[in-house]
Design a protein around this motif. Structure first.
Motif, PDB file in Angstrom:
ATOM      1  N   TYR A 183     -36.028  20.591  -5.725  1.00 15.98           N
ATOM      2  CA  TYR A 183     -35.968  22.048  -5.861  1.00 15.98           C
ATOM      3  C   TYR A 183     -37.357  22.566  -6.210  1.00 15.98           C
ATOM      4  O   TYR A 183     -38.132  21.887  -6.872  1.00 15.98           O
ATOM      5  CB  TYR A 183     -35.001  22.452  -6.986  1.00 15.98           C
ATOM      6  CG  TYR A 183     -33.588  22.020  -6.764  1.00 15.98           C
ATOM      7  CD1 TYR A 183     -33.074  20.902  -7.425  1.00 15.98           C
ATOM      8  CD2 TYR A 183     -32.759  22.715  -5.884  1.00 15.98           C
ATOM      9  CE1 TYR A 183     -31.767  20.498  -7.220  1.00 15.98           C
ATOM     10  CE2 TYR A 183     -31.450  22.312  -5.681  1.00 15.98           C
ATOM     11  CZ  TYR A 183     -30.962  21.205  -6.345  1.00 15.98           C
ATOM     12  OH  TYR A 183     -29.668  20.806  -6.147  1.00 15.98           O
ATOM     13  N   THR A 184     -37.620  23.788  -5.780  1.00 10.84           N
ATOM     14  CA  THR A 184     -38.900  24.366  -6.197  1.00 10.84           C
ATOM     15  C   THR A 184     -38.769  24.878  -7.628  1.00 10.84           C
ATOM     16  O   THR A 184     -37.671  24.975  -8.165  1.00 10.84           O
ATOM     17  CB  THR A 184     -39.348  25.484  -5.236  1.00 10.84           C
ATOM     18  OG1 THR A 184     -38.384  26.528  -5.224  1.00 10.84           O
ATOM     19  CG2 THR A 184     -39.500  24.945  -3.811  1.00 10.84           C
ATOM     20  N   MET A 207     -42.532  34.349  -1.683  1.00  8.62           N
ATOM     21  CA  MET A 207     -41.684  34.987  -2.715  1.00  8.62           C
ATOM     22  C   MET A 207     -42.229  36.373  -2.980  1.00  8.62           C
ATOM     23  O   MET A 207     -43.315  36.714  -2.549  1.00  8.62           O
ATOM     24  CB  MET A 207     -41.708  34.149  -3.981  1.00  8.62           C
ATOM     25  CG  MET A 207     -40.825  32.912  -3.948  1.00  8.62           C
ATOM     26  SD  MET A 207     -39.617  32.845  -2.649  1.00  8.62           S
ATOM     27  CE  MET A 207     -38.180  33.512  -3.397  1.00  8.62           C
ATOM     28  N   ASP A 231     -29.374  35.829 -13.499  1.00  7.49           N
ATOM     29  CA  ASP A 231     -28.670  34.980 -12.541  1.00  7.49           C
ATOM     30  C   ASP A 231     -29.105  33.509 -12.659  1.00  7.49           C
ATOM     31  O   ASP A 231     -30.287  33.204 -12.606  1.00  7.49           O
ATOM     32  CB  ASP A 231     -28.973  35.505 -11.133  1.00  7.49           C
ATOM     33  CG  ASP A 231     -28.021  34.994 -10.079  1.00  7.49           C
ATOM     34  OD1 ASP A 231     -27.803  33.777 -10.011  1.00  7.49           O
ATOM     35  OD2 ASP A 231     -27.503  35.819  -9.316  1.00  7.49           O
ATOM     36  N   ARG A 279     -29.270  28.600  -8.511  1.00  9.53           N
ATOM     37  CA  ARG A 279     -27.846  28.419  -8.770  1.00  9.53           C
ATOM     38  C   ARG A 279     -27.432  26.966  -8.593  1.00  9.53           C
ATOM     39  O   ARG A 279     -26.593  26.455  -9.336  1.00  9.53           O
ATOM     40  CB  ARG A 279     -27.047  29.317  -7.827  1.00  9.53           C
ATOM     41  CG  ARG A 279     -27.177  30.799  -8.160  1.00  9.53           C
ATOM     42  CD  ARG A 279     -26.733  31.666  -7.005  1.00  9.53           C
ATOM     43  NE  ARG A 279     -26.820  33.090  -7.326  1.00  9.53           N
ATOM     44  CZ  ARG A 279     -26.632  34.063  -6.437  1.00  9.53           C
ATOM     45  NH1 ARG A 279     -26.343  33.766  -5.183  1.00  9.53           N
ATOM     46  NH2 ARG A 279     -26.740  35.330  -6.809  1.00  9.53           N
ATOM     47  N   ALA A 280     -28.053  26.302  -7.612  1.00 12.13           N
ATOM     48  CA  ALA A 280     -27.745  24.880  -7.408  1.00 12.13           C
ATOM     49  C   ALA A 280     -28.204  24.061  -8.610  1.00 12.13           C
ATOM     50  O   ALA A 280     -27.508  23.138  -9.051  1.00 12.13           O
ATOM     51  CB  ALA A 280     -28.414  24.382  -6.133  1.00 12.13           C
ATOM     52  N   SER A 338     -35.666  30.146  -4.984  1.00  9.72           N
ATOM     53  CA  SER A 338     -34.795  31.201  -4.503  1.00  9.72           C
ATOM     54  C   SER A 338     -33.551  31.228  -5.384  1.00  9.72           C
ATOM     55  O   SER A 338     -33.307  30.317  -6.173  1.00  9.72           O
ATOM     56  CB  SER A 338     -34.390  30.933  -3.060  1.00  9.72           C
ATOM     57  OG  SER A 338     -33.492  29.822  -3.016  1.00  9.72           O
ATOM     58  N   ARG A 339     -32.721  32.265  -5.205  1.00  8.32           N
ATOM     59  CA  ARG A 339     -31.480  32.347  -5.966  1.00  8.32           C
ATOM     60  C   ARG A 339     -30.575  31.157  -5.660  1.00  8.32           C
ATOM     61  O   ARG A 339     -29.945  30.590  -6.553  1.00  8.32           O
ATOM     62  CB  ARG A 339     -30.742  33.660  -5.641  1.00  8.32           C
ATOM     63  CG  ARG A 339     -31.324  34.880  -6.346  1.00  8.32           C
ATOM     64  CD  ARG A 339     -30.574  36.146  -5.950  1.00  8.32           C
ATOM     65  NE  ARG A 339     -30.762  36.437  -4.534  1.00  8.32           N
ATOM     66  CZ  ARG A 339     -31.785  37.141  -4.042  1.00  8.32           C
ATOM     67  NH1 ARG A 339     -32.709  37.636  -4.854  1.00  8.32           N
ATOM     68  NH2 ARG A 339     -31.886  37.353  -2.746  1.00  8.32           N
ATOM     69  N   GLY A 340     -30.532  30.771  -4.379  1.00  6.37           N
ATOM     70  CA  GLY A 340     -29.690  29.637  -3.990  1.00  6.37           C
ATOM     71  C   GLY A 340     -30.110  28.367  -4.702  1.00  6.37           C
ATOM     72  O   GLY A 340     -29.262  27.611  -5.206  1.00  6.37           O
ATOM     73  N   GLU A 341     -31.409  28.137  -4.771  1.00  6.15           N
ATOM     74  CA  GLU A 341     -31.899  26.943  -5.468  1.00  6.15           C
ATOM     75  C   GLU A 341     -31.569  27.010  -6.944  1.00  6.15           C
ATOM     76  O   GLU A 341     -31.108  26.046  -7.551  1.00  6.15           O
ATOM     77  CB  GLU A 341     -33.420  26.834  -5.331  1.00  6.15           C
ATOM     78  CG  GLU A 341     -33.925  26.505  -3.951  1.00  6.15           C
ATOM     79  CD  GLU A 341     -35.396  26.165  -3.993  1.00  6.15           C
ATOM     80  OE1 GLU A 341     -36.229  27.100  -3.998  1.00  6.15           O
ATOM     81  OE2 GLU A 341     -35.722  24.968  -4.016  1.00  6.15           O
ATOM     82  N   ALA A 390     -39.221  35.586 -13.964  1.00 11.97           N
ATOM     83  CA  ALA A 390     -38.101  36.384 -14.453  1.00 11.97           C
ATOM     84  C   ALA A 390     -37.278  37.004 -13.326  1.00 11.97           C
ATOM     85  O   ALA A 390     -36.360  37.775 -13.574  1.00 11.97           O
ATOM     86  CB  ALA A 390     -38.611  37.488 -15.386  1.00 11.97           C
ATOM     87  N   ARG A 391     -37.618  36.663 -12.084  1.00  9.51           N
ATOM     88  CA  ARG A 391     -36.881  37.234 -10.962  1.00  9.51           C
ATOM     89  C   ARG A 391     -35.378  36.983 -11.069  1.00  9.51           C
ATOM     90  O   ARG A 391     -34.955  35.924 -11.521  1.00  9.51           O
ATOM     91  CB  ARG A 391     -37.366  36.625  -9.650  1.00  9.51           C
ATOM     92  CG  ARG A 391     -38.743  37.107  -9.196  1.00  9.51           C
ATOM     93  CD  ARG A 391     -39.249  36.268  -8.021  1.00  9.51           C
ATOM     94  NE  ARG A 391     -39.343  34.871  -8.372  1.00  9.51           N
ATOM     95  CZ  ARG A 391     -38.706  33.883  -7.743  1.00  9.51           C
ATOM     96  NH1 ARG A 391     -37.935  34.144  -6.699  1.00  9.51           N
ATOM     97  NH2 ARG A 391     -38.843  32.641  -8.150  1.00  9.51           N
ATOM     98  N   ASP A 392     -34.603  37.981 -10.655  1.00 11.33           N
ATOM     99  CA  ASP A 392     -33.146  37.866 -10.566  1.00 11.33           C
ATOM    100  C   ASP A 392     -32.449  37.650 -11.913  1.00 11.33           C
ATOM    101  O   ASP A 392     -31.278  37.276 -11.943  1.00 11.33           O
ATOM    102  CB  ASP A 392     -32.740  36.704  -9.632  1.00 11.33           C
ATOM    103  CG  ASP A 392     -33.510  36.677  -8.319  1.00 11.33           C
ATOM    104  OD1 ASP A 392     -34.026  35.612  -7.939  1.00 11.33           O
ATOM    105  OD2 ASP A 392     -33.622  37.745  -7.690  1.00 11.33           O
ATOM    106  N   TRP A 393     -33.185  37.862 -13.005  1.00 12.10           N
ATOM    107  CA  TRP A 393     -32.581  37.654 -14.332  1.00 12.10           C
ATOM    108  C   TRP A 393     -31.305  38.473 -14.455  1.00 12.10           C
ATOM    109  O   TRP A 393     -31.269  39.631 -14.035  1.00 12.10           O
ATOM    110  CB  TRP A 393     -33.587  38.099 -15.396  1.00 12.10           C
ATOM    111  CG  TRP A 393     -33.325  37.474 -16.718  1.00 12.10           C
ATOM    112  CD1 TRP A 393     -32.468  37.924 -17.693  1.00 12.10           C
ATOM    113  CD2 TRP A 393     -33.892  36.256 -17.211  1.00 12.10           C
ATOM    114  NE1 TRP A 393     -32.487  37.047 -18.746  1.00 12.10           N
ATOM    115  CE2 TRP A 393     -33.353  36.021 -18.480  1.00 12.10           C
ATOM    116  CE3 TRP A 393     -34.813  35.345 -16.680  1.00 12.10           C
ATOM    117  CZ2 TRP A 393     -33.707  34.909 -19.254  1.00 12.10           C
ATOM    118  CZ3 TRP A 393     -35.166  34.250 -17.443  1.00 12.10           C
ATOM    119  CH2 TRP A 393     -34.604  34.041 -18.723  1.00 12.10           C
TER     120      TRP A 393
END
Lengths: 383, 381
Positions: free
Chosen positions: B140-141, B1, B213, B152-153, B147-150, B208-211
């Protein structure tokens, strides 16, 4: 070399489709967001450089920082020299957009021969309070600040200390490691405006550049306090030449001499600076490619700065203004930081020439306005 | 990451001494445990999702110490972190959770009927009652690493689960990224809204990554049951209401949690749990129950008594200001909650709060009348 057990692990996220992983850039306004389509994301997302830097690493800062109110930020960083190759499909258009149409096939000219500068020793010190030239350098063989490990960072520091400690004459100086500075040393460096702090800008934090602070970070400066090197801040090295008054020629002279000496010292120890004939000097942020050079003055322009054509004049002169605290600050008392806007596609000499000639003109305009005269006849052509 | 040297393939070319972090100025649980030898032993390991030792410890390196609180200084990136890095995390857990051993078993008890009393804390003193916990979804991690995909899932699954709730749990989901101004204002007024983390303890761990989202807030129509999605944990579940009926708060907490868990299980994504560590969460300090049951209570006199701290310690309670962790109390009102998370059950921890707060309110009343409280000082629980 020993490698981490393999791609499979950190590509867990490849179990998700590109659509599921593609960042939401709908609120974003930065160079990366303008360029990175879902198709491009899909194409690049499973790539990595030999040191393991991925597309998501490149773009994270741009995903986390949607946009700056006044400045179009870059929104992506390099983690190593190869980033600019492996992710060229993203970075070439970003570079082109940021650097005035610079094409993937263009060549960049390096010129650090201070003798090639014309004039520059007589900017009016009643207006020009100080002169400064800075650039960055990356040491080949190490990853860049967003990605380097502690061992690499310490290796860079060690090499830098050895090189800088062997400088002599006007350049003789001392290294101050951030982590064991005394209170007195710290205060002195603050008073001299030399000290750099742990980054607080989210642009830098989001790309991982502040990790392990203050380990292996430090400041070196010569005894005369006119030549300064920052180690392991946003780039491996930031090199700064500065002095009070308007003798930009001397500042640039010392800059070139010092840089060239330092480069030789690194080469003696088997390390070059990252450079290639297309991108010039390779640095962490794509905005600093080419020369990485920002040459500027603090200059009093209280009348001119209020003139309606001030912005236009700067643009034509290929200059930019900042407040006297640097990027993202406001001007105080009519004193502005005026510097070259370009980095890539022009040589060091050419950029400093633009500053010298441009500032001379701006000061003349200021004097005209002081006497209540017009400046229309002085308006420059677009350079 | 993206926090840099997750997969810096070159760092193993450097010797252990060269890579070992400088922890000389540090005061957190990780720094107390991580010797150079241990670093050398674990540094080339990774979980199957690619989480490394450097990932686990980065937050503790970047945050040398909190002035008043002994921080943990390490996080998990996935369920396996607690296994792959047990040589670091077991001692951290033991130190943080009162000597909890690698062989100890943790008891889960979400049967609210087992709580005794708790419906009558004096509302003249106890202004509000609240129970929160976290849950991680298997497969999920965790927030430092996902990740963003995780993410969102996780959000999608959570929305499905939560929007199928009925009766007192019927409610609505508000994604952070598409909230209207009016909705935002209301959520702030209700004290429900969570912000992008600013604490460097969290930001340095990559949470806080991709906040913003994949982040959002769900709450029931009654505004007594609230779920945060993808903040510091996959889910934070909160039951709350004004006044002193902690029993009712805990009932709703247990019932709601169990309903949610059933729905996740149906989708083959149960909660991360094991018999040693209980519920698996991002921060080792929240293992076990992950439960913080607390009240906002007026204790202006007791809080200035010389023995206040001692009383809290013996009752196994802790105090915070009314803004939560790292805030000061205002007007003599304190946030009092259980100190333990691991090694005792949910029922046991809430019982400690109920009994302890009752006692402290009685002490406060005594002090109001100018009487002493020495005879009421409890034994160590």
């Amino acid at each position: 070399p020993v490698l981490f057990d393999d791609l499979a692990a950190h590509l867990f996220k490849l179990n998700y489709s590109a659509e599921q992983e593609y960042p939401d850039l709908s609120q974003h306004n930065n160079h990366m967001a303008k360029v990175l389509t879902p198709e491009m994301y899909a194409q690049l997302r499973d790539k990595e450089t030999p040191s393991g830097f991925t597309l998501d690493d490149v773009i994270q800062t741009g995903v986390d920082n949607p946009g700056h109110p006044f400045i179009m930020t870059v929104g992506c960083v390099a983690g190593d020299e190869e980033t600019y190759e492996v992710f060229k499909d993203l970075l070439d258009p970003v570079i082109e957009d940021r650097h005035g149409g610079y094409k993937p096939t263009d060549k960049h000219k390096t010129d650090l021969n201070a003798e090639n500068l014309q004039g520059g020793d007589d900017l009016d010190p009643n207006y020009v309070l100080s002169s400064r030239v800075r650039t960055g350098r990356s040491i080949r063989g190490f990853c860049l600040p967003p990605h380097c490990s502690r061992g690499e960072r310490r290796g860079i520091e060690q090499l830098s200390i050895e090189a800088l400690d062997s400088l002599e004459g006007d350049l003789k100086g001392k290294y101050y490691a951030l982590k064991n500075m005394t209170e007195e040393e710290q205060q002195q460096l603050i008073d001299d405006h030399f000290l750099f702090d742990k980054p607080v800008s989210p642009l830098l934090l989001a790309s991982g550049m502040a990790r392990d602070w203050p380990d292996a970070r430090g400041i070196w400066h010569n005894d005369n306090k006119t030549f300064l090197v920052w180690v392991n801040e946003e780039d491996h090295l930031r090199v700064i030449s500065m002095q009070k008054g308007g003798n930009m020629r001397e500042v640039f002279n010392r800059f070139c001499t010092g840089l060239t000496k330092i480069e030789d010292l690194f080469k003696d120890r088997g390390h070059e600076f990252m450079w290639n004939e297309h991108l010039g000097y390779v640095l962490t942020c794509p905005s600093n490619l080419g020369t990485g050079l920002r040459a500027g003055v603090h200059v009093k322009l209280p009348h001119l700065s209020k003139h309606e054509k001030f912005g236009e004049i700067l643009k034509r002169l290929r200059l930019q203004k900042r407040g006297t605290g640097g990027v993202d600050t406001a001007a105080v008392g009519g004193v502005f930081d005026i510097s070259n806007a370009d980095r890539l596609g022009f040589s060091e000499v050419e950029l400093v020439q633009m500053v010298v000639d441009g500032v001379n003109l701006l000061v003349n305009m200021e004097k005209r306005l002081e006497s209540g005269d017009g400046i229309d006849d002085l308006m420059p052509e677009q350079k | 990451m993206p926090f840099g040297n997750t997969h810096n393939n070159f760092k193993l070319n450097y010797k252990v001494e060269e890579e070992y972090p400088d922890l000389s100025k540090h005061n957190n649980h990780m720094a107390k445990v991580l010797t150079k030898e241990l670093y050398g032993k674990l540094r080339d390991k990774q979980t199957s999702s690619g989480y490394t030792l450097d990932d686990v410890i980065q937050t503790g390196i970047d945050n040398p110490g909190h002035p008043f609180i002994m921080t943990v200084g390490c996080v998990a990136g996935d369920e396996e972190s607690y296994e792959v890095f047990k040589d670091l995390l077991d001692p951290v857990i033991s130190d943080r959770h009162g000597g909890y051993k690698p062989t100890d078993k943790h008891k889960t008890d979400l049967n609210f009927e087992n709580l005794k009393g708790g419906d009558d804390l004096d509302p003249n003193y106890v202004l509000s009652s609240r129970v929160r916990t976290g849950r991680s979804i298997k497969g999920y991690t965790l927030p430092p690493h996902n990740s963003r995909g995780e993410r969102r899932a996780i959000e999608k699954l959570s929305i499905e689960a939560l929007t199928s709730l009925e009766g007192e749990f019927k409610g609505k989901y508000y994604p952070l990224k598409s909230m209207t101004d009016a909705e935002q204002e209301q959520l702030i007024n209700d004290h429900f809204l969570f912000d992008k983390p600013v604490s460097p303890l969290l930001t340095c761990a990559g949470m806080a990554r991709d906040w913003p989202d994949g982040r959002g807030i769900w709450h029931n129509d009654d505004k007594t049951f609230l779920v945060w999605v993808n903040e510091e944990d996959h889910l934070r579940v909160i039951s709350m209401q004004k006044g002193g009926n902690m029993r009712e708060v805990f009932r709703r907490f247990c019932v709601g949690l169990q309903k949610i868990e059933e729905i996740f299980k149906k989708h083959n994504h149960g909660f991360m749990w094991n018999e040693h560590l209980g519920y698996i969460l991002t921060c080792p300090s929240n293992l076990g129950t992950g439960l913080r049951g607390g009240v906002h209570v007026k204790l202006p006199k007791l809080s200035t008594h010389a023995k206040f701290e001692e009383i809290l310690t013996r009752l196994r309670l802790q105090k915070r200001g009314t803004g939560g962790v790292d805030t000061a109390s205002v007007g003599g009102v304190f946030d009092i909650s259980n100190a333990d998370r691991l090694g005792s059950s949910e029922v046991e921890q809430v019982q400690l709060v109920v009994d302890g707060v009752k006692l402290m309110v009685e002490m406060e009343k005594k002090l109001e009348k100018g009487e002493a409280i020495d005879s009421m000082i409890p034994a160590q629980k």
